[in-house]
Design a protein around this motif. Sequence first.
Motif, PDB file in Angstrom:
ATOM      1  N   ILE A  47       0.950  -1.304  -0.017  1.00 50.82           N
ATOM      2  CA  ILE A  47       0.227  -0.036   0.085  1.00 50.82           C
ATOM      3  C   ILE A  47       0.987   1.120  -0.152  1.00 50.82           C
ATOM      4  N   ASP A  48       0.602   2.030  -0.958  1.00 55.49           N
ATOM      5  CA  ASP A  48       1.276   3.356  -1.221  1.00 55.49           C
ATOM      6  C   ASP A  48       0.312   4.420  -0.676  1.00 55.49           C
ATOM      7  N   LEU A  49       1.028   5.150   0.489  1.00 52.60           N
ATOM      8  CA  LEU A  49      -0.035   6.205   1.289  1.00 52.60           C
ATOM      9  C   LEU A  49       0.241   7.545   0.526  1.00 52.60           C
ATOM     10  N   ARG A  50       0.627   7.883  -0.364  1.00 51.22           N
ATOM     11  CA  ARG A  50       0.947   9.193  -0.804  1.00 51.22           C
ATOM     12  C   ARG A  50      -0.611   9.461  -1.637  1.00 51.22           C
ATOM     13  N   GLU A  51      -0.453  10.858  -2.086  1.00 55.69           N
ATOM     14  CA  GLU A  51      -1.720  11.223  -2.765  1.00 55.69           C
ATOM     15  C   GLU A  51      -1.554  10.769  -4.257  1.00 55.69           C
ATOM     16  N   LYS A  52      -2.619  10.602  -4.865  1.00 51.54           N
ATOM     17  CA  LYS A  52      -3.026   9.986  -6.075  1.00 51.54           C
ATOM     18  C   LYS A  52      -1.956  10.645  -7.188  1.00 51.54           C
ATOM     19  N   ASP A  53      -1.798  11.926  -7.203  1.00 51.74           N
ATOM     20  CA  ASP A  53      -0.814  12.419  -8.168  1.00 51.74           C
ATOM     21  C   ASP A  53       0.519  11.999  -7.956  1.00 51.74           C
ATOM     22  N   PHE A  55       1.517   9.010  -6.535  1.00 52.57           N
ATOM     23  CA  PHE A  55       1.416   7.775  -7.032  1.00 52.57           C
ATOM     24  C   PHE A  55       1.624   7.327  -8.554  1.00 52.57           C
ATOM     25  N   GLU A  56       0.903   8.349  -9.186  1.00 53.71           N
ATOM     26  CA  GLU A  56       0.930   8.169 -10.539  1.00 53.71           C
ATOM     27  C   GLU A  56       2.366   8.763 -11.119  1.00 53.71           C
ATOM     28  N   HIS A  57       2.754   9.435 -10.309  1.00 58.85           N
ATOM     29  CA  HIS A  57       4.108   9.978 -10.940  1.00 58.85           C
ATOM     30  C   HIS A  57       5.210   8.469 -10.833  1.00 58.85           C
ATOM     31  N   GLY A  58       5.100   7.768  -9.685  1.00 60.30           N
ATOM     32  CA  GLY A  58       5.919   6.866  -9.613  1.00 60.30           C
ATOM     33  C   GLY A  58       5.530   5.960  -8.306  1.00 60.30           C
ATOM     34  N   HIS A  59       5.484   4.705  -8.469  1.00 57.63           N
ATOM     35  CA  HIS A  59       5.322   3.684  -7.300  1.00 57.63           C
ATOM     36  C   HIS A  59       5.778   2.400  -7.368  1.00 57.63           C
ATOM     37  N   ILE A  60       6.034   1.887  -6.418  1.00 55.84           N
ATOM     38  CA  ILE A  60       6.512   0.361  -6.355  1.00 55.84           C
ATOM     39  C   ILE A  60       5.544  -0.474  -7.380  1.00 55.84           C
ATOM     40  N   PRO A  67      -4.734   6.881  -0.250  1.00 57.09           N
ATOM     41  CA  PRO A  67      -3.792   8.105   0.270  1.00 57.09           C
ATOM     42  C   PRO A  67      -4.237   7.995   1.970  1.00 57.09           C
ATOM     43  N   ILE A  68      -3.318   8.845   2.443  1.00 59.77           N
ATOM     44  CA  ILE A  68      -3.571   8.849   4.028  1.00 59.77           C
ATOM     45  C   ILE A  68      -4.687   9.865   4.335  1.00 59.77           C
ATOM     46  N   SER A  69      -5.066  10.544   3.526  1.00 58.86           N
ATOM     47  CA  SER A  69      -6.162  11.395   3.647  1.00 58.86           C
ATOM     48  C   SER A  69      -7.556  10.811   3.570  1.00 58.86           C
ATOM     49  N   THR A  70      -7.457   9.435   2.957  1.00 54.72           N
ATOM     50  CA  THR A  70      -8.645   8.490   3.026  1.00 54.72           C
ATOM     51  C   THR A  70      -8.466   7.536   3.485  1.00 54.72           C
ATOM     52  N   LEU A  86       3.456  -0.952   4.092  1.00 56.75           N
ATOM     53  CA  LEU A  86       2.975   0.311   4.004  1.00 56.75           C
ATOM     54  C   LEU A  86       4.266   1.129   3.481  1.00 56.75           C
ATOM     55  N   TYR A  87       4.270   2.009   2.559  1.00 50.36           N
ATOM     56  CA  TYR A  87       5.214   3.005   2.245  1.00 50.36           C
ATOM     57  C   TYR A  87       4.495   4.450   1.894  1.00 50.36           C
ATOM     58  N   ASP A  88       5.419   5.539   2.004  1.00 51.64           N
ATOM     59  CA  ASP A  88       4.793   6.773   1.933  1.00 51.64           C
ATOM     60  C   ASP A  88       6.184   7.542   1.271  1.00 51.64           C
TER      61      ASP A  88
END
Length: 128
Positions: A47-53, A55-60, A67-70, A86-88
Amino acid sequence: MESWIIALIILAVVIIALVINAFLSMRGVNMLTETEFNQDLRKVQLIDLREKDNFEHGHILGARNIPISTFQMKKGGIRKDKPVYLYDQNGRTALRAARMLKKDGHKDINVLKQGISKWTGKIKSKNR
């Protein structure tokens, strides 16, 4: 003069209690290096906890974006019978999410030390 000593003692007790509580709340949460984190990624809930933009820029590869906000609303969809990884961006937000999962009864919770900012493994992005 005695009142400031009492205040100082109370402050010390409060600080000690907060430190002990933080330590106890993190028992059962494993802080993993990149090598350790990367070993079993196909068998875990990544699970990637960063916001969508971000995440889309680059994720594992294989990561699910929550996102942590949700996270508070969506954490119910995370299975308790499988390890959670988990990662952020830098590792701090993931600790907050790990505490929430631990309170919900998750047992196998793992956090990437220093987050994706230090990741040298493969990255998937929308542009690639």
